[in-house]
Design an enzyme around this catalytic site. Structure first.
Site, PDB file in Angstrom:
ATOM      1  CB  ALA A  50      -0.913   0.002   1.223  1.00 23.40           C
ATOM      2  CG  ASP A 161       3.585  -4.902 -14.690  1.00 24.47           C
ATOM      3  OD1 ASP A 161       2.856  -5.388 -15.579  1.00 24.47           O
ATOM      4  OD2 ASP A 161       3.197  -4.722 -13.519  1.00 24.47           O
TER       5      ASP A 161
END
Length: 495
Positions: A50, A161
């Site tokens: 997070a 990615d």
């Protein structure tokens, strides 16, 4: 052993404390301390960690802090992967790559690192807000991304990615574009004996953008990032991914076997841009651009240099009405016979013909959907007539599909209308490039709807149609049945 202030653990089976279990379930509370930093609010959550807004306890400097999830901190492999991102980014000093300032551990042992705080949105969010981009806008966004990738490749690092959610666009002027998340980056020439993090058959990455050799777990180089750039460019230009399926196996098959679709099939584009995208998406890496630099040079040529002084008219927002056809097919690949395939193609061909005849522009077409838009007049009365004409054409199309389509529980057609603003480039030769109306996901039904449906904006003030309650926020529309002619009156003459 420590790496930049982190202590790595070799015990994968240690028990979680009560504090750790609470961390794994929830968030860091506002005001929590993490080294020299005070945690503020949560910015984002991902599969591995997070990100929080935080401030330095002494200087008050605003930063962003990424923290590994509590349930993953017990795994030495996940901790190493998390630390690897810090190591990789610190090798790269580039304005297009987010800068890492500091790193450390929370009291419960979870690693974190501190990076520059950016005010803006990811490219994913930007595309949802604005719709597809013009070639010039796409080039402007990809220039800094390519510069960052070129720096990474020069340092021997493959990102692996490159996607919209890993590209950040700041709101401040001048706008900055940052490449994020090097968490699964790979060294092209690792040290002898390095094992890396890839398990055979479980290559890390995002399925929608993965190159065939990345999927197969083979040797990779910078050209997997070139493949991802081709996926990204296709999406920027058309608003759609070149390959997509909710089934992972089918999606992998498409990357490995299916020829990539030309972007110009979905929106009007010059052949030169088709060629750039298709070369990026070649199945064999040796057929792609050899480097990000060669890709960018070719893309610049395909887009062309802007005219001196940019004399073209600015983008404007106008009202329009849209018809969205969503052809939903639910069957296994083995069930797709020639009759069904022909039927799907027939419905799409019929819809394209009818919508064009009604004066709508096909903004987006794929193998299972059509978005067609007609601009409305600035005159209120003419705009009302325009909506009525499109609504009438949609009712006729719905009826024609229902009457001619063979009943099959595996195939369903949703047809929906909405009216709202669109962004148009050049009123002299209009090209719809975005706007709220183009965000189909915000108004089209998620569930199957039997019959033509429309938003309240599409039918407001219109008479002459039968309206009934539909799914939330939508009404069902049908032609009003004609009144039967009056019965003739018999008159009796004189006897």
């Amino acid at each position: 052993m420590t790496i930049d202030g982190f202590a790595t653990r070799d015990d994968e089976t240690r028990a979680f404390s009560l504090e750790e279990r609470s961390f794994s379930r929830g968030e860091l509370p506002s005001g929590a301390r993490a080294g020299d930093y005070i945690v503020g609010y949560a910015i984002a959550r991902g599969g591995c960690g997070a990100v929080y807004e935080a401030r330095h306890s002494r200087t008050g400097a605003r930063v962003a802090m990424k923290v590994l999830h509590g349930t993953l901190a017990a795994s030495p492999k996940m901790v190493k992967r998390f630390l690897r991102e810090v190591e990789v980014v610190r090798l790269l000093k580039h304005p297009g790559i987010v800068e890492i300032y500091d790193a450390g551990e929370l009291a419960d042992g979870r690693p974190f690192y501190v990076m520059e705080h950016l005010d803006g949105v990811t490219l994913d969010v930007l595309l949802r807000e604005e719709g597809r981009l013009s070639p010039e806008q796409a080039l402007d966004l990809l220039e800094p991304v390519c510069s960052a990738l070129e720096a990474a490749h020069t340092a021997g690092i493959i990102h692996r990615d490159v996607k919209g959610s890993n590209i950040f666009v700041t709101r401040s002027a001048p706008r900055a574009v940052k490449l994020l998340d090097f968490g699964i980056a790979k060294l092209m020439e690792p040290d002898a004996g390095a094992t890396g993090f890839t398990t055979a058959g479980r290559a890390p990455g995002t399925l929608t953008i993965m190159a065939p050799e990345q999927i197969l777990g083979g040797a990779i180089d910078a050209r997997v990032d070139v493949y991802a750039l081709g996926v990204l460019l296709h999406r920027l230009l058309t608003g759609k991914l070149p390959f997509y399926s909710p089934d992972a196996t089918e999606l992998l098959r498409q990357h490995l076997e299916e020829p990539p679709p030309r972007p110009s099939r979905r929106t009007p584009l010059p052949p030169a841009l088709d060629a750039v995208v298709l070369r990026c998406l070649e199945k064999q890496p040796e057929h792609r651009f050899a480097s990000v630099k060669s890709f960018l040079c070719t893309l610049r040529e395909a887009v062309g240099e802007p005219a001196s002084g940019r004399s073209s008219l600015p983008d404007v927002t106008v009202d329009a009405i849209a018809v969205y056809l969503d052809l939903r097919a639910r069957f296994d690949e083995d069930d797709l016979d020639d009759l069904i395939a022909d039927e799907l193609g027939r419905v799409l061909d019929l819809a394209e013909e009818r919508l064009r005849s009604a004066g709508l522009t096909l903004v987006s077409t794929t193998g299972n959907e059509i978005l067609a838009v007609r601009q409305l007049s600035f005159d209120p009365e003419e705009a009302q007539r325009g909506r009525e004409e499109v609504l009438e054409a949609a009712v006729m199309l719905q009826d024609e599909i229902a009457q001619t389509t063979r009943p099959d529980a595996r195939v369903h057609v949703n047809l929906c209308l909405h009216a709202g603003p669109v962004t148009v480039r050049s009123m002299l030769n209009p090209e719809i490039i975005g706007g709220a109306l183009a965000q189909v996901g915000s108004w089209a039904p998620v569930e199957d709807v039997h019959g033509l449906c429309a938003t309240e904006e599409a039918v407001r003030g219109i008479s002459g149609f039968e309206l009934a309650a539909g799914p939330p926020g939508l009404v069902l529309v049908a032609a009003r049945p004609l009144s039967p002619p009056p019965s003739p009156t018999l008159r009796c003459g004189p006897a």
